[in-house]
Write an enzyme that holds these catalytic residues in place. Structure first.
Site, PDB file in Angstrom:
ATOM      1  N   CYS A  28       0.893  -1.149   0.000  1.00  0.00           N
ATOM      2  CA  CYS A  28       0.000   0.000   0.000  1.00  0.00           C
ATOM      3  C   CYS A  28       0.929   1.196   0.000  1.00  0.00           C
ATOM      4  CB  CYS A  28      -0.911   0.040   1.222  1.00  0.00           C
ATOM      5  SG  CYS A  28      -1.901   1.556   1.240  1.00  0.00           S
ATOM      6  N   CYS A  40      -0.505   4.260   2.550  1.00  0.00           N
ATOM      7  CA  CYS A  40      -0.625   4.089   4.001  1.00  0.00           C
ATOM      8  C   CYS A  40      -0.391   2.619   4.341  1.00  0.00           C
ATOM      9  CB  CYS A  40      -1.940   4.625   4.538  1.00  0.00           C
ATOM     10  SG  CYS A  40      -3.406   4.271   3.577  1.00  0.00           S
ATOM     11  N   SER A  41      -1.399   1.911   4.746  1.00  0.00           N
ATOM     12  CA  SER A  41      -1.146   0.540   5.196  1.00  0.00           C
ATOM     13  C   SER A  41      -2.345  -0.361   4.950  1.00  0.00           C
ATOM     14  CB  SER A  41      -0.810   0.559   6.688  1.00  0.00           C
ATOM     15  OG  SER A  41      -1.865   1.178   7.398  1.00  0.00           O
ATOM     16  N   CYS A  42      -3.085  -0.122   3.871  1.00  0.00           N
ATOM     17  CA  CYS A  42      -4.244  -0.966   3.594  1.00  0.00           C
ATOM     18  C   CYS A  42      -3.781  -2.422   3.471  1.00  0.00           C
ATOM     19  CB  CYS A  42      -4.945  -0.515   2.319  1.00  0.00           C
ATOM     20  SG  CYS A  42      -5.616   1.164   2.493  1.00  0.00           S
TER      21      CYS A  42
HETATM   22 FE    FE Z   1      -3.518   2.268   2.618  1.00  0.00          FE
END
Ligand code: FE
Length: 217
Positions: free
Chosen positions: A118, A121-123
């Site tokens: 991602c 961000c951190s999906c």
């Molecule tokens: Fe994300």
């Protein structure tokens, strides 16, 4: 719990409708505050908490995904369904996202290796992989996975033949990916449970491969 969308200041992303996972940030802040107080009072050992988190990251969380992969390896109809509609195929095993996000399964083949990141961000596919590892959320992985995927894989100990193509998939809050690693050779006689034991968390992100039968990786 509401989900927030955040504006990103990245110049290199334009019409990419991307939402943060920030609906967990208040909870994370509370957990951190609680952990700090309990540690200061000498009631908990932070190392014990790290060990528990590590277990969830690498063992308990990814078991759902390992089940999905093992079923895909053993059941061609399921694999076909997974390829066409991963959200439904995965939900049929009882694994659904927290906000109904869609899933896509990307299949490694002898010609192509898939890697998930991602970039903003951190999906992460919580429903099948559990907690994201720290490195997945870290800027070096998020940027370098796109710029130099082969180099990143080398650092994870995965050396692919030059002829093998690497496809990088950028997750969003709306669409998350699970890599279906190649089934290791010599596993024809294994049942689904034994097959699932060969499926590591990293192999479903694409930073690893399935463990070869009787091997260590
Ligand atoms: Fe994300």
């Amino acid at each position: 719990m509401t989900s927030h969308s955040h504006d990103h200041d990245h110049d290199d992303h334009d019409d990419h409708d991307h939402h943060h996972d920030n609906h967990f940030s208040e909870m994370q802040a509370r957990v951190k505050a609680l952990e700090t107080v309990l540690t200061q009072k000498g009631l908990i050992d932070p190392a014990a908490i790290d060990a528990i988190v590590d277990t969830y990251e690498t063992k308990i969380g990814p078991r759902n995904g390992a089940h999905v992969v093992a079923k895909a390896w053993s059941d061609p109809d399921f694999a076909d369904w997974l390829g066409r509609d991963a959200t439904a195929a995965i939900a049929s095993l009882g694994y659904t996202g927290r906000q109904g996000e869609h899933m896509r399964a990307v299949f490694n083949t002898p010609e192509t290796h898939n890697l998930v990141v991602c970039t903003l961000c951190s999906c992460y596919p919580w429903a099948v992989l559990g907690l994201p590892p720290v490195w997945y959320k870290a800027p070096p992985y998020r940027s370098r996975a796109v710029i130099d995927p082969r180099g990143v894989l080398e650092e994870f100990g995965v050396t692919l033949p030059d002829a093998k193509k690497i496809r990088v998939w950028d997750s969003t809050a709306e669409l998350r990916y699970i890599v279906i690693p190649e089934r290791p050779a010599g596993t024809e006689d294994l049942g689904q449970e034994a097959l699932a034991d060969l499926v590591t968390r990293d192999s479903m992100i694409g930073t690893g491969l399935a463990i070869t039968a009787g091997g260590t990786r």
